[in-house]
Every structure is written in structure tokens, then in C-alpha cells.
Write an enzyme that holds these catalytic residues in place. Structure first.
Site, PDB file in Angstrom:
ATOM      1  N   CYS A  31       8.933  -3.974  -9.619  1.00 44.96           N
ATOM      2  CA  CYS A  31       9.320  -3.933  -8.208  1.00 44.96           C
ATOM      3  C   CYS A  31       9.944  -2.603  -7.828  1.00 44.96           C
ATOM      4  O   CYS A  31       9.954  -2.236  -6.662  1.00 44.96           O
ATOM      5  CB  CYS A  31      10.254  -5.088  -7.866  1.00 44.96           C
ATOM      6  SG  CYS A  31      11.823  -5.027  -8.723  1.00 44.96           S
ATOM      7  N   GLU A 132       1.891  -3.990  -1.170  1.00 48.29           N
ATOM      8  CA  GLU A 132       2.341  -3.722  -2.538  1.00 48.29           C
ATOM      9  C   GLU A 132       1.169  -3.891  -3.498  1.00 48.29           C
ATOM     10  O   GLU A 132       0.528  -4.936  -3.522  1.00 48.29           O
ATOM     11  CB  GLU A 132       3.467  -4.696  -2.927  1.00 48.29           C
ATOM     12  CG  GLU A 132       4.748  -4.498  -2.136  1.00 48.29           C
ATOM     13  CD  GLU A 132       5.554  -3.291  -2.579  1.00 48.29           C
ATOM     14  OE1 GLU A 132       5.087  -2.521  -3.440  1.00 48.29           O
ATOM     15  OE2 GLU A 132       6.659  -3.129  -2.056  1.00 48.29           O
TER      16      GLU A 132
END
Length: 190
Positions: A31, A132
Site C-alpha cells: 500500500c 491502484e
């Protein structure tokens, strides 16, 4: 998306080395990976030149091999998803400078491998910028000035951390104060 702003006055080797770890470490599957480099002013061509050489030289291989710098992705489905994002970036008009999609490791043909991918001339309306990817894909967005870089970073929907590379202490402090992201690195990657 975690951005790394690269100012024209920075130590470019330091910025490139930081980006290599931040974008391609753990095959980009974390992340805190920095998946967007924001090239400010006239630094874009030099940034791409230095980055592309290092991305092309990345040693991809099994995670247990000491010589590997980047291992496989976690599943076949995720590999296909990451490849799909690279395909989408090409289709939307970003320039794919380094294409890692066709990597073939002898003896590991069934592994979930993809080499490092590097895009240039990425725009903020493209999927590879907005979404993402969680893979070894770095997108370079070019902006004219510092204010445009701050606006770009602040306007993105996602962002856990950001960094800036500059030799100007005032710019570093101003960035840290103006940016709406929780973690800010100055001359260090996130």
C-alpha cells in the site's frame, strides 16, 4: 496513489534510487508503493533516461534467489490484472518506455512474473493514474511547475504517503505544509 515529486534542482541519482525501491520493491504489491513520479519543469527527459536504464536492468526471479531484486506477483489473477493495466495505459496513449509484460524465466514459465514497467506522459484522466495497480508499474506525469505538482497530488482520491526530492529547503517545507497527505518524505522515499 502515492506520488513522488521530482524537482528540477534535486539530486537526480538520489531521486531515481529512491523511486526504484519505492515503486518496484515488493513488486509494487504494497500500500505504500510510490506508483507515480511527478516530473516538474524540465527534468522529465533526464528522469526517464536514468529510470529506464535501471528498470530494464532489474533482476527478476524467484524470491529465494539471492540475486533476485524482484520476485513474482502473488497470484495468476493478479498478474493478469496488472498486465491489463499496462495494456490499458498503452491504449489510453501513455508512452510505455519499459515493457515487462513478456518476461520469460527459464524453469519458471508457470510463475507469476512480470518485469518492471515504466510509463511516461501519463495524464491524470488515465486509469493507470486514477486506479491502484499494486504491481511493478511506475507512471511519470509531467507538470510545468511546483504549484501544479501540489495541485495534482492533492486532487487524487488516494494517497497514504508522498515525497519530494529537492535541494531547496523552502520548497520542501512548503510542500509538507500544503500537501493533504498524512506522510511526507523530503529527499527520502516512502
Amino acid at each position: 496513489k502515492n506520488h513522488c515529486v521530482v524537482m528540477p534542482d534535486c539530486d537526480l541519482d538520489q531521486a531515481v534510487n529512491g523511486l526504484m525501491g519505492a515503486a518496484y520493491g515488493s513488486a509494487g504489491e504494497r500500500c505504500m508503493a510510490q506508483s507515480v513520479a511527478v516530473a516538474v519543469g524540465n527534468i522529465g527527459d533526464n528522469l526517464i533516461s536514468k529510470l529506464s536504464k535501471k528498470v530494464e536492468a532489474l533482476k527478476v526471479g524467484p524470491g529465494l534467489d539471492k540475486n533476485s531484486e524482484m520476485g513474482p506477483l502473488v497470484t495468476k489473477e493478479h498478474l493478469e490484472k496488472v498486465r491489463g493495466y499496462v495494456d490499458a495505459g498503452v491504449k489510453e496513449g501513455a508512452k510505455l518506455v519499459v515493457d515487462g509484460r513478456d518476461i520469460n524465466l527459464q524453469g519458471f514459465e508457470k510463475g507469476f512474473y512480470i518485469g518492471g514497467c515504466l510509463f511516461d506522459h501519463v495524464k491524470s484522466n488515465m486509469r493507470i493514474y486514477k486506479e491502484e495497480i499494486f504491481g511493478p508499474v511506475l507512471s511519470v506525469v509531467r507538470v510545468n511547475d511546483f504549484e501544479s505538482a501540489v495541485e495534482l497530488v492533492n486532487n487524487h482520491e488516494f494517497g497514504n504517503g508522498t515525497s519530494i526530492y529537492t535541494r531547496d529547503g523552502d520548497i520542501g517545507r512548503t510542500y509538507a505544509n500544503k500537501i493533504k497527505v498524512g506522510m511526507v518524505g523530503i529527499n527520502i522515499p516512502i
